[in-house]
Design a protein around this motif. Sequence first.
Motif, PDB file in Angstrom:
ATOM      1  N   TYR A 123       2.026  -9.371  47.779  1.00  0.00           N
ATOM      2  CA  TYR A 123       1.234  -8.154  47.555  1.00  0.00           C
ATOM      3  C   TYR A 123       2.146  -7.021  47.078  1.00  0.00           C
ATOM      4  CZ  TYR A 123      -3.008  -5.465  48.118  1.00  0.00           C
ATOM      5  OH  TYR A 123      -4.146  -4.729  47.870  1.00  0.00           O
ATOM      6  N   PRO A 124       1.761  -6.300  46.010  1.00  0.00           N
ATOM      7  CA  PRO A 124       2.578  -5.165  45.558  1.00  0.00           C
ATOM      8  C   PRO A 124       2.689  -4.114  46.650  1.00  0.00           C
ATOM      9  CG  PRO A 124       0.929  -5.754  43.901  1.00  0.00           C
ATOM     10  CD  PRO A 124       0.582  -6.501  45.150  1.00  0.00           C
ATOM     11  N   SER A 125       3.914  -3.636  46.908  1.00  0.00           N
ATOM     12  CA  SER A 125       4.035  -2.660  47.999  1.00  0.00           C
ATOM     13  C   SER A 125       5.172  -1.653  47.817  1.00  0.00           C
ATOM     14  CB  SER A 125       4.229  -3.383  49.340  1.00  0.00           C
ATOM     15  OG  SER A 125       5.430  -4.106  49.328  1.00  0.00           O
ATOM     16  N   GLU A 126       6.055  -1.828  46.812  1.00  0.00           N
ATOM     17  CA  GLU A 126       7.175  -0.886  46.672  1.00  0.00           C
ATOM     18  C   GLU A 126       6.915   0.098  45.530  1.00  0.00           C
ATOM     19  OE1 GLU A 126       9.380  -4.718  48.053  1.00  0.00           O
ATOM     20  OE2 GLU A 126       7.943  -4.297  46.478  1.00  0.00           O
ATOM     21  N   PHE A 127       7.391   1.303  45.733  1.00  0.00           N
ATOM     22  CA  PHE A 127       7.172   2.408  44.804  1.00  0.00           C
ATOM     23  C   PHE A 127       8.075   2.287  43.569  1.00  0.00           C
ATOM     24  CE2 PHE A 127       8.852   6.780  43.856  1.00  0.00           C
ATOM     25  CZ  PHE A 127       7.725   7.297  43.248  1.00  0.00           C
ATOM     26  N   ILE A 128       7.510   2.591  42.385  1.00  0.00           N
ATOM     27  CA  ILE A 128       8.313   2.740  41.162  1.00  0.00           C
ATOM     28  C   ILE A 128       8.201   4.190  40.712  1.00  0.00           C
ATOM     29  CG2 ILE A 128       8.462   2.182  38.693  1.00  0.00           C
ATOM     30  CD1 ILE A 128       7.775  -0.632  39.288  1.00  0.00           C
ATOM     31  N   GLN A 129       9.343   4.830  40.506  1.00  0.00           N
ATOM     32  CA  GLN A 129       9.350   6.239  40.104  1.00  0.00           C
ATOM     33  C   GLN A 129       9.396   6.355  38.585  1.00  0.00           C
ATOM     34  OE1 GLN A 129      11.799   9.196  42.355  1.00  0.00           O
ATOM     35  NE2 GLN A 129      12.863   9.425  40.406  1.00  0.00           N
TER      36      GLN A 129
END
Length: 457
Positions: A123-129
């Motif tokens: 599941y997608p869960s990490e932030f991309i800035q």
Amino acid sequence: MRKEYRTISEVVGPLMLVKDVEGVKYDELVEIEQADGTIRRGRVLEINGDKAMVQLFEGSQGLRISDSKARFLGHSIELDVAPDMLGRVFDGMGKPKDGGPALIAEKHLDINGTAMNPAARDYPSEFIQTGISAIDGLNTLVRGQKLPVFSGSGLPHANLAAQIARQARVLGSDEKFAVVFAAVGITFEEADFFINDFRQTGAIERTVTFINLANDPAIERISTPRMAITAAEYLAYDLGMQVLVIITDITNYAEALREVSAARKEVPGRRGYPGYMYTDLATMYERAGRIRGNKGSITMIPILSMPEDDVTHPIPDLTGYITEGQIILSRELYRKGLTPPINVLPSLSRLKDKGIGKGKTREDHADTMNQLFSAYSRGKDAKELAVILGDAALSDTDKLYAKFADEFEARYVSQGYYTNRSIEETLDLGWELLRILPKSELKRIKDVYIEKYYKEA
């Protein structure tokens, strides 16, 4: 031994019929050699008994079928991949376009790839800035997500695409990050803009670029996005990198699909597009994501220009069904001079809640995001009311909300194409704007965060 056939019977537009073939497979690559030794390439579109329908990449102009021979290569279109493809520019068929040497391939990968097993997805869960407040603060991009940009003809989606490619990064020092940029059916000027921008800012060092120009064959447009996604799969799943894929413009891809469908005399679907366009787009979009047990990830930002700014047009409509949200560019904000003209209210990132909060962005992110949305919406309503009834009809609080809406557009949304804001700067700016409103109006933020971050100006 590759079989050669001198049984080419007819050519119609980009399509060619070869008779008396045997052992030929769907999607197989074909070389057509002419009497003077020049070679054109194509792929098998359809097989019916001993007849093969071949789709030519370079078009059929000047092709003499009487003295040409077709050679079937036994494999589909492949992309040569290697770690040193980073920093290189390729054409829509994966051949170097930057004047550099040919790639020494580590692997030859089928550009159609293989479907990702849904059970193996993580599941997608990490932030991309991205460095863009309207995206990071309000419609957050999450690693492994598919977040399209819906634009209109003449709106500056090229500038936004270049800005995201230049600024995007994943937080964490041990993460290797790469951008795969595919430009589909663009003009020479646009191609020049992208390549020069990447070179001047140094972004090209971590970017693999595929450029398909408007005067290249339509067939090449169908391959270009798949070339890009195949390169991304290699970087992500073989080299363990976090990869962002940006494809502009999906509308040009869909037009090429319609052109080929018409040449094949297929029954058209909505607005003349083939009935299988949903399936076709899904075979591309669904290759993005994260696989359990694999460090790498593919995040995708497809950019499409909506014909006549119509969000119900088949291309944005079908894209919206397959992807997890949309960033919408507004012609009204563009006319006001906002850069980038992102309309945050109808924009949506369905996975934003998974990538924000303590340990990912900041503890107050979710609350401030909801409060900013609410205040901006109320401020726009207040401004519309003032247009109809005059400023005298507004209460003092409504006037504050109207002021907030103006400041929000001018300072939060309109940051320019060369301002790169960290997530902390974006969140701090949000609090700065919320100070326009009295504390009693911040009903969507927990008291503990108001105490900590709402400092009187």
